[in-house]
Every structure is written in structure tokens, then in C-alpha cells.
Design a protein around this motif. Structure first.
Motif, PDB file in Angstrom:
ATOM      1  N   PRO A   1       0.803  -1.239   0.000  1.00  0.00           N
ATOM      2  CA  PRO A   1       0.000   0.000   0.000  1.00  0.00           C
ATOM      3  C   PRO A   1       0.833   1.286   0.000  1.00  0.00           C
ATOM      4  O   PRO A   1       0.570   2.181  -0.813  1.00  0.00           O
ATOM      5  N   PRO A   2       1.870   1.419   0.859  1.00  0.00           N
ATOM      6  CA  PRO A   2       2.650   2.664   0.779  1.00  0.00           C
ATOM      7  C   PRO A   2       3.427   2.806  -0.519  1.00  0.00           C
ATOM      8  O   PRO A   2       3.661   3.924  -0.992  1.00  0.00           O
ATOM      9  N   LEU A   3       3.827   1.678  -1.123  1.00  0.00           N
ATOM     10  CA  LEU A   3       4.542   1.741  -2.397  1.00  0.00           C
ATOM     11  C   LEU A   3       3.623   2.274  -3.493  1.00  0.00           C
ATOM     12  O   LEU A   3       3.993   3.182  -4.248  1.00  0.00           O
ATOM     13  N   PHE A   4       2.404   1.735  -3.584  1.00  0.00           N
ATOM     14  CA  PHE A   4       1.463   2.215  -4.594  1.00  0.00           C
ATOM     15  C   PHE A   4       1.088   3.672  -4.333  1.00  0.00           C
ATOM     16  O   PHE A   4       0.976   4.467  -5.275  1.00  0.00           O
ATOM     17  N   GLU A   5       0.897   4.055  -3.076  1.00  0.00           N
ATOM     18  CA  GLU A   5       0.532   5.435  -2.753  1.00  0.00           C
ATOM     19  C   GLU A   5       1.664   6.394  -3.112  1.00  0.00           C
ATOM     20  O   GLU A   5       1.431   7.504  -3.608  1.00  0.00           O
ATOM     21  N   LYS A   6       2.889   5.991  -2.859  1.00  0.00           N
ATOM     22  CA  LYS A   6       4.050   6.818  -3.216  1.00  0.00           C
ATOM     23  C   LYS A   6       4.079   7.075  -4.726  1.00  0.00           C
ATOM     24  O   LYS A   6       4.306   8.195  -5.179  1.00  0.00           O
ATOM     25  N   VAL A   7       3.831   6.023  -5.500  1.00  0.00           N
ATOM     26  CA  VAL A   7       3.830   6.156  -6.956  1.00  0.00           C
ATOM     27  C   VAL A   7       2.700   7.075  -7.405  1.00  0.00           C
ATOM     28  O   VAL A   7       2.893   7.965  -8.244  1.00  0.00           O
ATOM     29  N   ARG A   8       1.511   6.890  -6.845  1.00  0.00           N
ATOM     30  CA  ARG A   8       0.379   7.738  -7.232  1.00  0.00           C
ATOM     31  C   ARG A   8       0.635   9.198  -6.871  1.00  0.00           C
ATOM     32  O   ARG A   8       0.316  10.112  -7.632  1.00  0.00           O
ATOM     33  N   ALA A   9       1.203   9.431  -5.688  1.00  0.00           N
ATOM     34  CA  ALA A   9       1.490  10.801  -5.242  1.00  0.00           C
ATOM     35  C   ALA A   9       2.507  11.466  -6.168  1.00  0.00           C
ATOM     36  O   ALA A   9       2.360  12.638  -6.541  1.00  0.00           O
ATOM     37  N   ARG A  10       3.531  10.731  -6.553  1.00  0.00           N
ATOM     38  CA  ARG A  10       4.543  11.293  -7.459  1.00  0.00           C
ATOM     39  C   ARG A  10       3.968  11.548  -8.839  1.00  0.00           C
ATOM     40  O   ARG A  10       4.324  12.524  -9.501  1.00  0.00           O
ATOM     41  N   ALA A  11       3.085  10.660  -9.295  1.00  0.00           N
ATOM     42  CA  ALA A  11       2.450  10.862 -10.602  1.00  0.00           C
ATOM     43  C   ALA A  11       1.581  12.114 -10.581  1.00  0.00           C
ATOM     44  O   ALA A  11       1.529  12.850 -11.572  1.00  0.00           O
ATOM     45  N   ARG A  12       0.906  12.375  -9.460  1.00  0.00           N
ATOM     46  CA  ARG A  12       0.106  13.600  -9.350  1.00  0.00           C
ATOM     47  C   ARG A  12       1.003  14.819  -9.288  1.00  0.00           C
ATOM     48  O   ARG A  12       0.728  15.844  -9.910  1.00  0.00           O
TER      49      ARG A  12
END
Length: 198
Positions: free
Chosen positions: A183-194
Motif C-alpha cells: 500500500p505505501p509503495l502504490f501510494e508513493k507512486v500515485r502521489a509522485r504521478a500527481r
């Protein structure tokens, strides 16, 4: 990733001509005579692969398992095929250390990873899955960044393991397992993409 191109029986020579004429994208692959053309990946796709590489490559090196690569590549796991997994782990090869090996020398993988996009779902989940499971690939991961999950296929299983929380990988030859908190890995990726589009 990718989608089948028009119906025609392609050869590895045909596809290598396309590869020679192009840059990194589009990516051309050949599976059972079918040309698979992959457009350039999106931002979350690349961000996730970068993060995953930073986790897998040091682990593979620590455990002396082999080498971790990104594509583009030119793997011929089966005669007449060309595949380019998004990320893959080549097992340590026996033989003299001073011999330089090429893509054609690789006949099996400890791991192949594909990050899906809307255009690649059938290719990654059906065509490539079947191909990798019949081609000496010990484990195949299909990553869905939007859904926050990793499907893990092995040749002896008829259905995947689906990891949404913790992914634990211990390939043959490893003394210790790699554990990834998803979960934190996917959230990190989504946050960086935003962030990149602000």
C-alpha cells in the motif's frame, strides 16, 4: 504491456528488423508468430518500475541470485520468440566470469514483471502469462497500479496469488525473502504521478 498487431505470421528476423529501425519505443515482441507492439508507457508505470527496481536489484545482488534488468531487451526464451518484460531477473549463469553473454544466452528467468495499462490487459494477463509459464520463467508478476495489486503466477499454479498488502518473494537459491509493503509503495507512486503534473 501492448496489444497484438494485424494478423500475420511474423518471424524473429522480421521483428529484429523492426527493432533495429526503432528507438526504445514502440516496443516490439514476438510470441507464437504474433507481433505485439507496445506504445510508450505512462508516468505511473515508469515510476512504479523505478521503485520496484530499487527494491529488487539490491536484494538480488545481496542474495547472489543473478542480475536485474529493465527493457528494452531482446530475450529469446523460446526459439522464434522475442520478449521484453518491463523488469526481469536473470539467474546467475555458471561458467567463466570473463565471458561476455548476450540476450540470446538467456534461456530462463527467476522473475518477469509487467505493469499493465488499459491497452495491455489481454496481452499481459493471457498471452504473456501463458508464454512465460511455458518458457522457464520461475515467477511472473502482473502489476495493476490503479487497483493496487500484484498478481503472481508460477508454472505449478492454475490461479495467481494476489497480493494487496504484503508481497513476500523468496526465489530458489535465496537464503532470505524480500518483503514489500505494497500500500505505501502504490501510494508513493500515485502521489509522485500527481505531483509531476502540478
Amino acid at each position: 504491456m501492448g496489444m497484438p498487431a494485424m494478423r500475420r505470421r511474423w518471424t524473429s528476423a522480421d521483428v529484429r528488423d523492426l527493432i533495429d529501425e526503432s528507438r526504445a519505443w514502440p516496443r516490439y515482441e514476438l510470441i507464437d508468430g504474433e507481433l505485439v507492439v507496445t506504445p510508450s508507457p505512462g508516468n505511473p508505470h515508469q515510476l512504479f518500475l523505478g521503485e520496484l527496481f530499487l527494491l529488487i536489484a539490491p536484494y538480488v545482488e545481496r542474495e547472489a541470485l543473478g542480475l536485474t534488468y529493465f527493457s528494452p531487451s531482446d530475450l529469446e526464451l523460446r526459439k522464434g520468440s522475442i520478449t521484453q518484460p518491463d523488469l526481469f531477473v536473470v539467474p546467475a549463469q555458471p561458467g567463466p566470469d570473463d565471458v561476455e553473454r548476450g540476450w540470446s544466452d538467456i534461456k530462463g528467468l527467476l522473475l518477469a514483471v509487467e505493469v499493465i495499462s488499459p491497452s495491455s490487459v489481454r496481452t499481459d494477463r493471457v498471452i504473456k502469462r501463458d508464454f512465460y509459464m511455458e518458457s522457464n520463467v520461475a515467477e511472473y508478476w502482473i502489476v495493476d497500479v490503479d487497483a493496487g495489486l500484484v498478481e503472481r503466477w508460477t508454472p505449478e499454479r492454475e490461479s495467481p496469488l494476489v497480493d494487496r498488502t504484503t508481497l513476500t518473494w523468496k526465489p530458489r537459491g535465496a537464503a532470505h525473502a524480500l518483503t514489500v509493503d505494497l500500500p505505501p509503495l502504490f501510494e508513493k507512486v500515485r502521489a509522485r504521478a500527481r505531483w509531476i503534473w502540478k
